[in-house]
Motif scaffolding. Structure first.
Motif, PDB file in Angstrom:
ATOM      1  N   ARG A 138       0.881  -1.217  -0.055  1.00 24.27           N
ATOM      2  CA  ARG A 138      -0.178  -0.041  -0.012  1.00 24.27           C
ATOM      3  C   ARG A 138       0.787   1.251   0.258  1.00 24.27           C
ATOM      4  O   ARG A 138       1.931   1.416   0.390  1.00 24.27           O
ATOM      5  N   GLU A 139       0.391   2.250  -0.491  1.00 24.54           N
ATOM      6  CA  GLU A 139       1.146   3.542  -0.707  1.00 24.54           C
ATOM      7  C   GLU A 139       1.075   4.441   0.686  1.00 24.54           C
ATOM      8  O   GLU A 139      -0.190   4.308   1.472  1.00 24.54           O
ATOM      9  N   PRO A 140       2.015   4.808   1.458  1.00 27.90           N
ATOM     10  CA  PRO A 140       1.791   5.717   2.723  1.00 27.90           C
ATOM     11  C   PRO A 140       0.976   6.860   2.505  1.00 27.90           C
ATOM     12  O   PRO A 140       0.963   7.532   1.385  1.00 27.90           O
ATOM     13  N   VAL A 141       0.147   7.034   3.596  1.00 28.39           N
ATOM     14  CA  VAL A 141      -0.637   8.127   3.600  1.00 28.39           C
ATOM     15  C   VAL A 141       0.374   9.413   3.636  1.00 28.39           C
ATOM     16  O   VAL A 141       1.436   9.788   4.573  1.00 28.39           O
ATOM     17  N   PRO A 142       0.093  10.673   2.680  1.00 27.51           N
ATOM     18  CA  PRO A 142       1.331  11.780   2.787  1.00 27.51           C
ATOM     19  C   PRO A 142       0.822  12.511   4.127  1.00 27.51           C
ATOM     20  O   PRO A 142      -0.475  12.628   4.490  1.00 27.51           O
ATOM     21  N   PRO A 143       1.769  13.212   4.647  1.00 30.19           N
ATOM     22  CA  PRO A 143       1.403  13.886   5.807  1.00 30.19           C
ATOM     23  C   PRO A 143       0.626  15.052   5.656  1.00 30.19           C
ATOM     24  O   PRO A 143      -0.232  15.180   6.749  1.00 30.19           O
ATOM     25  N   ALA A 144       0.376  15.559   4.338  1.00 32.12           N
ATOM     26  CA  ALA A 144      -0.709  16.685   4.342  1.00 32.12           C
ATOM     27  C   ALA A 144      -2.087  15.961   4.386  1.00 32.12           C
ATOM     28  O   ALA A 144      -3.074  16.478   4.931  1.00 32.12           O
ATOM     29  N   LEU A 145      -2.241  14.759   4.315  1.00 30.63           N
ATOM     30  CA  LEU A 145      -3.568  14.122   4.395  1.00 30.63           C
ATOM     31  C   LEU A 145      -3.638  13.279   5.894  1.00 30.63           C
ATOM     32  O   LEU A 145      -4.906  13.070   6.275  1.00 30.63           O
ATOM     33  N   GLN A 146      -2.673  13.436   6.628  1.00 28.57           N
ATOM     34  CA  GLN A 146      -2.934  12.949   7.880  1.00 28.57           C
ATOM     35  C   GLN A 146      -3.351  14.293   8.754  1.00 28.57           C
ATOM     36  O   GLN A 146      -3.730  13.930   9.832  1.00 28.57           O
ATOM     37  N   ARG A 147      -2.892  15.343   8.337  1.00 29.03           N
ATOM     38  CA  ARG A 147      -2.859  16.434   9.305  1.00 29.03           C
ATOM     39  C   ARG A 147      -4.230  16.956   9.923  1.00 29.03           C
ATOM     40  O   ARG A 147      -5.202  16.907   8.558  1.00 29.03           O
TER      41      ARG A 147
END
Length: 291
Positions: A138-147
């Motif tokens: 799976r692709e890691p979730v980008p930090p911008a989408l975690q915030r």
């Protein structure tokens, strides 16, 4: 020191796990001093026992703690062993819900899977995940989408307080569980009667909410089938119906029943015990299991 809130709870409502709710008011005095509430649940899949779940919620002043443990049981437990333990600590400031940390550990056939989330002052999330997302294809979730997201347990608490404040279930909450980023979308169904059952300690009027999931990021490139909680394509995950009722003294409504569908048949979750229970005059619905 508590961290500033990564998001505000606003009116109109947003959504939270397995139910729904809206803005989080100041904690009532009775709740701020309430002893921890503990609830147990039994999960049936296709009519057979699949999981036993223990949950604990503690609200002390402006702090909250949620613990949830689940372990395979019954026939499924004899076929394979699986256990997961989750813990969230956070803060409440007025209408702000502020997760501080979230940890989940699980064991599947002896293999550990762990997640630790730590929340920063600007809503940023530091995630430690083992095994890493790449090993799950799976692709890691980008930090911008975690915030600005909530962990799954804080999302549930958001919902419970909202419903406890007589708010509608209608809302949508951004959730990041360490591997996947998704929105939980809740919609109001209305007040319904939960019929007596020999599997549950609750019967009576409850608020029914419907939960759907909107995948955002972090899903497997080639998603495997056969998981009872989701279809091969996460967008095809069936909706979850959740019933909430005030069954614990000094606390908001808690889940008393859950229903959804799966590749292996219907999934039904029953409340089997709660401590401390609300007084009979407060809910008029708690009852011992039918014999």
């Amino acid at each position: 020191m508590p961290q500033p809130s990564p998001r505000r709870l606003r009116n109109p409502v947003r959504a939270a796990l397995m139910a729904a709710g809206l803005s989080l008011p100041l904690l009532p005095t009775a709740m701020a001093s309430a002893e921890p509430v503990k609830a147990t649940y039994r999960v049936f899949v296709g009519g057979i026992t699949a999981l036993d779940v223990e949950a604990m919620l503690e609200v002390t002043g402006d702090r909250y703690r949620i613990e949830v443990s689940a372990v395979t049981g019954g026939t499924i437990g004899r076929l394979f062993s699986w256990r997961t333990d989750s813990l969230t600590d956070g803060y409440v400031r007025g209408d702000d819900l502020r997760p501080a940390s979230h940890r989940q550990t699980s064991q599947l056939r002896g293999e550990p899977r762990n997640v630790t989330l730590t929340y920063g002052p600007q809503g940023d999330v530091a995630a430690s995940v083992s095994p890493p997302p790449e090993k799950d294809d799976r692709e890691p979730v980008p930090p911008a989408l975690q915030r600005g997201t909530l962990d799954p347990l804080s999302a549930v608490l958001d919902l419970l307080f909202a419903v406890g404040a007589s708010q509608s279930c209608d809302r949508s909450l951004p959730v990041f569980d360490g591997r996947r980023r998704y929105d939980m979308v809740f919609s109001e169904v209305g007040r319904r009667i939960v019929d007596p059952s020999r599997y549950s300690v609750f019967a009576g009027v409850a608020q029914q909410c419907r939960v759907t999931y909107k995948p955002v990021a972090g899903y497997a490139r080639s998603s495997p089938s056969g998981r009872f909680w989701q279809r091969s394509d996460p967008a095809d995950r069936p909706p979850v119906d959740l019933w909430l009722a005030p069954v614990a003294a000094g606390y908001p409504p808690l889940p008393v029943r859950l229903e959804t569908d799966s590749d292996f048949g219907s999934v039904v979750v029953h409340l089997t015990a709660v401590t401390p229970p609300a007084a009979d005059r407060q809910i008029g619905a708690m009852r011992p299991p039918a014999r």
